[in-house]
Design an enzyme around this catalytic site. Structure first.
Site, short mmCIF file in Angstrom:
data_model
loop_
_atom_site.label_atom_id
_atom_site.label_comp_id
_atom_site.label_asym_id
_atom_site.label_seq_id
_atom_site.Cartn_x
_atom_site.Cartn_y
_atom_site.Cartn_z
N HIS A 1 -2.84 -10.39 11.87
CA HIS A 1 -2.22 -9.15 11.38
C HIS A 1 -1.84 -8.33 12.63
O HIS A 1 -2.65 -8.18 13.54
CB HIS A 1 -3.20 -8.38 10.50
CG HIS A 1 -2.74 -6.99 10.21
ND1 HIS A 1 -1.52 -6.73 9.63
CD2 HIS A 1 -3.30 -5.76 10.46
CE1 HIS A 1 -1.36 -5.43 9.51
NE2 HIS A 1 -2.42 -4.81 10.02
N CYS B 1 -3.44 -3.68 4.18
CA CYS B 1 -2.55 -4.76 4.63
C CYS B 1 -2.95 -6.14 4.12
O CYS B 1 -2.28 -7.12 4.41
CB CYS B 1 -2.48 -4.76 6.16
SG CYS B 1 -2.09 -3.16 6.83
N GLU C 1 0.85 -1.19 0.00
CA GLU C 1 0.00 0.00 0.00
C GLU C 1 0.88 1.24 0.00
O GLU C 1 0.42 2.35 0.18
CB GLU C 1 -0.95 -0.01 1.18
CG GLU C 1 -0.29 -0.21 2.52
CD GLU C 1 -1.29 -0.38 3.65
OE1 GLU C 1 -2.01 0.58 3.92
OE2 GLU C 1 -1.33 -1.47 4.24
N1 CAA Z 1 0.76 2.29 30.89
C1 CAA Z 1 0.26 1.18 30.30
N2 CAA Z 1 -0.72 1.22 29.36
C2 CAA Z 1 -1.19 2.44 28.99
C3 CAA Z 1 -0.70 3.63 29.55
C4 CAA Z 1 0.31 3.52 30.55
N3 CAA Z 1 0.83 4.61 31.14
N4 CAA Z 1 -1.37 4.66 28.98
C5 CAA Z 1 -2.24 4.13 28.09
N5 CAA Z 1 -2.14 2.79 28.09
C6 CAA Z 1 -2.84 1.82 27.25
C7 CAA Z 1 -4.31 2.12 27.04
O1 CAA Z 1 -5.11 1.66 28.11
C8 CAA Z 1 -4.57 1.36 25.74
O2 CAA Z 1 -4.69 -0.02 26.01
P1 CAA Z 1 -6.05 -0.82 25.63
O3 CAA Z 1 -6.29 -0.59 24.19
O4 CAA Z 1 -5.73 -2.23 25.95
O5 CAA Z 1 -7.12 -0.20 26.48
C9 CAA Z 1 -3.26 1.53 24.96
O6 CAA Z 1 -2.28 1.92 25.95
C10 CAA Z 1 -3.32 2.60 23.89
O7 CAA Z 1 -3.83 3.77 24.46
P2 CAA Z 1 -4.88 4.67 23.66
O8 CAA Z 1 -5.97 3.82 23.10
O9 CAA Z 1 -5.26 5.81 24.53
O10 CAA Z 1 -3.92 5.17 22.50
P3 CAA Z 1 -4.17 6.25 21.40
O11 CAA Z 1 -5.58 6.65 21.34
O12 CAA Z 1 -3.16 7.33 21.60
O13 CAA Z 1 -3.76 5.49 20.04
C11 CAA Z 1 -4.00 3.78 18.38
C12 CAA Z 1 -3.67 4.10 19.84
C13 CAA Z 1 -5.48 4.04 18.12
C14 CAA Z 1 -3.69 2.32 18.12
C15 CAA Z 1 -3.13 4.70 17.46
O14 CAA Z 1 -1.77 4.45 17.67
C16 CAA Z 1 -3.44 4.56 15.98
O15 CAA Z 1 -4.36 5.21 15.46
N6 CAA Z 1 -2.67 3.70 15.21
C17 CAA Z 1 -2.87 3.51 13.78
C18 CAA Z 1 -4.10 2.71 13.46
C19 CAA Z 1 -3.94 1.23 13.76
O16 CAA Z 1 -2.86 0.70 13.89
N7 CAA Z 1 -5.08 0.52 13.86
C20 CAA Z 1 -5.08 -0.91 14.12
C21 CAA Z 1 -6.29 -1.60 13.52
S1 CAA Z 1 -6.39 -1.26 11.77
C22 CAA Z 1 -5.19 -2.28 11.08
O17 CAA Z 1 -4.77 -3.23 11.68
C23 CAA Z 1 -4.67 -1.93 9.72
C24 CAA Z 1 -3.32 -1.31 9.84
O18 CAA Z 1 -2.29 -1.98 9.80
C25 CAA Z 1 -3.25 0.15 9.99
#
Ligand code: CAA
Length: 399
Positions: free
Chosen positions: A232, A108, A76
């Protein structure tokens, strides 16, 4: 029949990144489960990653270029709207001129789609003994400072599919598919970085998991029968969420930390999925190749039971997904024992956050058009490194 991996020569430590962004490191290392993330320099593009992985797959498994009749790159993050990454590999590896060569895209899912079609090409008898080379190659790139920033990575996994497999065979009767038009992750033609509706993308991934299992129907073995479950892996913690959904659908129960079956779920995860996520934790998201990176990790284990299936779940945003099953073949480990991907990663150079941001800036400039890159500024040791454009034609070292 063959599998090999190549990544960029630099990485960033996720604790360094967290500190620079004013975030607790545990959010990235525990919350997302990532230790490091591969960072591509401007001279390491998707073509560079793909050719190097493909070359390793042929050399390490004693496969002659003449044997390849189909070459597909799932990506991609291609380098041209028209010209496929695959045709650069075709030249670099000296593949036969009658080799079918193209690129596939569905985020992906692109490489898994290519695996399925190539398997069908062989099963149909049209391959006439020739083999398919599938390369999953990507550079995952989100905006600096965005929530998605810690889920980047870069790398390629190359695989050869044939009717004389040495590593694993596909169980052809076990297949579930799912497609739905969703806006969870996308990159418009004018954008250099991907956009993600992060939390929604996780929901879409998990819905696709439920639906592919339903579509696979009664042919899909029960979770307990699988010796390993691979998913994945956009970031390591996603594999925990995926296995939890797999477990919930399989047992027809909901799991929470308080529920009775939480311990059974944890044990199942620790046995079937967690041990095979080490390479993903070191490399980050490589989009099309992430699932297969976990497969390489699995195959480096010498003790896989030969009589038990392994599940493979592929998810591509947008979205498309499949659930399939493979089984190891006697002697698989003799082939994998000749290379040690974890060791290869040790030779990478650690970037500071400032250096990483410079790499990102320079990569963006390089997308600006002709002659943007000064190769003299970069370490051009190695084959197929990208040297910039001349008259709008991409230039590569030793190609
Ligand atoms: N200590 C331990 N854990 C902590 C923490 C701390 N101090 N602070 C936060 N966390 C945990 C949270 O509880 C959360 O865990 P859970 O999901 O188990 O509840 C985790 O850390 C992440 O925290 P947030 O959800 O608050 O994180 P965020 O909102 O900043 O972003 C994300 C996370 C949404 C994955 C972001 O990085 C993102 O958008 N990534 C790109 C999209 C992606 O990868 N999507 C995956 C599915 S789509 C796919 O698979 C296709 C692809 O390849 C893109």
């Amino acid at each position: 029949e063959a599998i090999a991996f190549h990544t960029s020569r630099h990485y960033i430590d996720l604790s360094d990144l967290a500190i620079a962004r004013g975030i607790e490191p545990e959010k990235f290392t525990i919350g997302l489960g990532q230790k490091k993330m591969a960072i591509a320099s401007p001279i390491e593009d998707t073509v560079y990653l793909a050719i190097n992985a493909a070359k390793k797959a042929l050399v390490k498994f004693n496969i002659s270029p003449e044997e390849i009749g189909t070459l597909v790159v799932g990506t991609e993050t291609g380098v041209d709207h028209s010209k496929p990454v695959a045709v650069y590999i075709h030249q670099a590896l000296g593949l036969p001129s009658n080799c079918i060569t193209y690129e596939t895209k569905h985020a992906c899912f692109g490489a898994m789609a290519a695996m399925t079609s190539s398997g069908d090409w062989i099963a149909s008898g049209r391959a006439k003994g020739r083999k398919a080379l599938i390369v999953a190659a990507d550079i995952a790139n989100y905006a600096v400072g965005s929530a998605a920033e810690p889920t980047q990575g870069a790398g390629a996994v190359a695989m050869v599919v044939s009717d004389t497999p040495k590593l694993v065979k596909f169980n052809r009767d076990i297949n579930g598919y799912f497609t739905k038009n969703v806006m969870d992750f996308w990159r418009p033609l004018y954008a250099k970085e991907a956009f993600a509706d992060g939390h929604y993308s996780i929901q879409c991934y998990l819905e696709a998991m439920t639906e592919t299992i339903a579509d696979a129907g009664p042919n899909l073995p029960n979770l307990e029968e699988f010796s390993a479950c691979l998913y994945h892996v956009p970031f390591v913690k996603m594999a925990t969420k995926a296995h939890m959904r797999h477990f919930e659908v399989d047992s027809n129960t909901e799991i929470t930390k308080e529920s009775e079956n939480f311990t059974s779920f944890r044990n199942s995860f620790k046995e079937k999925t967690e041990p095979w996520l080490n390479l993903n934790a070191e490399v980050g998201n490589i989009y099309t190749g992430s699932l297969f990176l976990s497969l390489i990790n699995l195959l480096t284990s010498p003790n896989l039971p030969l009589d038990r299936p392994i599940s493979l779940f592929s998810y591509g945003s947008g979205c498309a997904a499949s659930m399939t099953s493979i089984q190891p073949i006697a002697g698989y480990h003799d082939w994998l024992a000749q290379f040690n991907p974890a060791k290869e990663l040790e030779s990478r150079k650690r970037l500071s956050v400032k250096e990483y941001e410079y790499f990102m800036e320079q990569r963006e400039l390089q997308l600006g058009g002709d002659d943007q890159l000064k190769p003299s500024d970069w370490d051009v040791q190695g084959d197929y490194l990208y040297l910039g454009n001349k008259s709008h034609i991409r230039q590569y070292l030793n190609l």
